[in-house]
Design a protein around this motif. Structure first.
Motif, mmCIF file in Angstrom:
data_model
loop_
_atom_site.group_PDB
_atom_site.id
_atom_site.type_symbol
_atom_site.label_atom_id
_atom_site.label_comp_id
_atom_site.label_asym_id
_atom_site.label_seq_id
_atom_site.Cartn_x
_atom_site.Cartn_y
_atom_site.Cartn_z
ATOM 1 N N ALA A 1 0.851 -1.200 -0.045
ATOM 2 C CA ALA A 1 -0.114 0.101 -0.007
ATOM 3 C C ALA A 1 0.928 1.310 -0.177
ATOM 4 C CB ALA A 1 -0.995 -0.016 1.267
ATOM 5 N N GLU A 2 1.974 1.264 0.699
ATOM 6 C CA GLU A 2 2.902 2.166 0.851
ATOM 7 C C GLU A 2 3.574 2.936 -0.554
ATOM 8 O OE1 GLU A 2 5.734 2.605 4.016
ATOM 9 O OE2 GLU A 2 4.600 0.929 4.892
ATOM 10 N N ILE A 3 3.937 1.623 -1.313
ATOM 11 C CA ILE A 3 4.413 1.678 -2.518
ATOM 12 C C ILE A 3 3.355 2.301 -3.709
ATOM 13 C CG2 ILE A 3 5.222 0.661 -4.653
ATOM 14 C CD1 ILE A 3 6.303 -1.476 -2.595
ATOM 15 N N LEU A 4 2.153 2.024 -3.403
ATOM 16 C CA LEU A 4 1.159 2.442 -4.349
ATOM 17 C C LEU A 4 1.082 3.917 -3.969
ATOM 18 C CD1 LEU A 4 -1.187 -0.584 -4.943
ATOM 19 C CD2 LEU A 4 0.517 0.372 -6.679
ATOM 20 N N ARG A 5 0.865 4.382 -2.682
ATOM 21 C CA ARG A 5 0.696 5.726 -2.225
ATOM 22 C C ARG A 5 1.762 6.479 -2.737
ATOM 23 N NH1 ARG A 5 -1.508 3.483 2.228
ATOM 24 N NH2 ARG A 5 0.523 3.515 3.378
ATOM 25 N N LEU B 1 3.598 6.147 -5.365
ATOM 26 C CA LEU B 1 3.552 6.181 -7.117
ATOM 27 C C LEU B 1 2.464 6.992 -7.231
ATOM 28 C CD1 LEU B 1 4.068 2.487 -7.809
ATOM 29 C CD2 LEU B 1 5.661 4.493 -8.123
ATOM 30 N N GLN B 2 1.246 7.074 -6.491
ATOM 31 C CA GLN B 2 0.030 7.854 -6.789
ATOM 32 C C GLN B 2 0.576 9.375 -6.473
ATOM 33 O OE1 GLN B 2 -2.716 5.978 -4.105
ATOM 34 N NE2 GLN B 2 -3.615 4.870 -5.990
ATOM 35 N N THR B 3 1.185 9.684 -5.565
ATOM 36 C CA THR B 3 1.686 11.181 -5.235
ATOM 37 C C THR B 3 2.500 11.782 -6.449
ATOM 38 O OG1 THR B 3 2.054 10.411 -2.950
ATOM 39 C CG2 THR B 3 3.078 12.327 -3.518
ATOM 40 N N LEU B 4 3.084 10.762 -7.235
ATOM 41 C CA LEU B 4 3.801 11.155 -8.215
ATOM 42 C C LEU B 4 3.303 11.053 -9.714
ATOM 43 C CD1 LEU B 4 7.510 10.214 -7.080
ATOM 44 C CD2 LEU B 4 6.358 12.610 -6.667
ATOM 45 N N SER C 1 8.704 17.666 -16.434
ATOM 46 C CA SER C 1 7.920 18.907 -16.806
ATOM 47 C C SER C 1 8.160 19.575 -15.324
ATOM 48 C CB SER C 1 6.455 18.676 -16.864
ATOM 49 O OG SER C 1 5.657 18.232 -15.921
ATOM 50 N N ALA C 2 7.717 20.970 -15.471
ATOM 51 C CA ALA C 2 7.529 21.785 -14.420
ATOM 52 C C ALA C 2 6.772 21.237 -13.259
ATOM 53 C CB ALA C 2 7.191 23.285 -14.616
ATOM 54 N N ASP C 3 5.489 20.712 -13.897
ATOM 55 C CA ASP C 3 4.483 20.189 -12.827
ATOM 56 C C ASP C 3 5.073 19.055 -12.292
ATOM 57 O OD1 ASP C 3 2.402 22.176 -13.711
ATOM 58 O OD2 ASP C 3 1.610 20.837 -14.982
ATOM 59 N N GLN C 4 5.910 17.941 -12.841
ATOM 60 C CA GLN C 4 6.144 16.769 -12.200
ATOM 61 C C GLN C 4 7.426 17.248 -11.343
ATOM 62 O OE1 GLN C 4 7.362 14.978 -16.127
ATOM 63 N NE2 GLN C 4 6.048 13.545 -15.757
ATOM 64 N N ILE C 5 8.079 18.349 -11.526
ATOM 65 C CA ILE C 5 9.142 18.780 -10.554
ATOM 66 C C ILE C 5 8.719 19.281 -9.326
ATOM 67 C CG2 ILE C 5 11.086 20.393 -10.091
ATOM 68 C CD1 ILE C 5 11.729 20.173 -13.501
ATOM 69 N N GLU C 6 7.380 19.976 -9.534
ATOM 70 C CA GLU C 6 6.613 20.700 -8.375
ATOM 71 C C GLU C 6 5.962 19.458 -7.395
ATOM 72 O OE1 GLU C 6 5.134 23.286 -5.753
ATOM 73 O OE2 GLU C 6 6.481 23.849 -7.359
ATOM 74 N N ARG C 7 5.680 18.492 -8.062
ATOM 75 C CA ARG C 7 5.088 17.373 -7.309
ATOM 76 C C ARG C 7 6.231 16.628 -6.348
ATOM 77 N NH1 ARG C 7 1.683 16.359 -11.729
ATOM 78 N NH2 ARG C 7 3.185 15.034 -12.591
ATOM 79 N N VAL C 8 7.331 16.467 -7.086
ATOM 80 C CA VAL C 8 8.605 15.856 -6.235
ATOM 81 C C VAL C 8 8.913 16.954 -5.247
ATOM 82 C CG1 VAL C 8 10.867 15.580 -6.462
ATOM 83 C CG2 VAL C 8 9.384 14.468 -8.267
ATOM 84 N N PHE C 9 9.060 18.156 -5.378
ATOM 85 C CA PHE C 9 9.847 18.841 -4.189
ATOM 86 C C PHE C 9 8.397 19.241 -3.329
ATOM 87 C CE2 PHE C 9 12.902 20.375 -7.474
ATOM 88 C CZ PHE C 9 14.054 19.486 -6.780
ATOM 89 N N SER C 10 7.455 19.099 -3.697
ATOM 90 C CA SER C 10 6.101 19.500 -2.560
ATOM 91 C C SER C 10 5.831 18.255 -1.653
ATOM 92 C CB SER C 10 4.934 19.610 -3.198
ATOM 93 O OG SER C 10 4.300 18.630 -4.028
ATOM 94 N N THR C 11 6.604 16.920 -1.909
ATOM 95 C CA THR C 11 6.455 15.824 -1.320
ATOM 96 C C THR C 11 7.300 15.778 -0.088
ATOM 97 O OG1 THR C 11 5.874 14.772 -3.401
ATOM 98 C CG2 THR C 11 6.353 13.172 -1.720
#
Length: 73
Positions: free
Chosen positions: A1-5, A7-10, A63-73
């Motif tokens: 479940a943690e792995i899927l979460r 992956l879903q986050t990104l 992409s800029a959106d993907q980078i934002e998701r990485v850094f906001s995690t």
């Protein structure tokens, strides 16, 4: 479940379906795009929760959106 979460986050959870499940062995360099490989590495960091992580050239294939998701995690 943690792995899927992680992956879903990104927003790369579809990799699991495409690969045929979490237990599937693949040649990931041929199966995943460079961006997906980088995001998968970031998912590993989310799971490991290190105090510090150095990300080299993360903007090269994300992409800029993907980078934002990485850094906001």
């Amino acid at each position: 479940a943690e792995i899927l979460r992680a992956l879903q986050t990104l927003e790369i959870e579809t990799i699991v379906t495409r690969a045929g499940g979490l237990d599937t062995e693949r040649d990931w360099e041929d199966f995943l795009s460079l961006g997906e490989q980088q995001l998968l590495g970031c998912a590993r960091l989310i799971l490991a929760q290190p105090e510090v992580a150095f990300l080299d050239r993360i903007g090269g294939s994300l992409s800029a959106d993907q980078i934002e998701r990485v850094f906001s995690t």
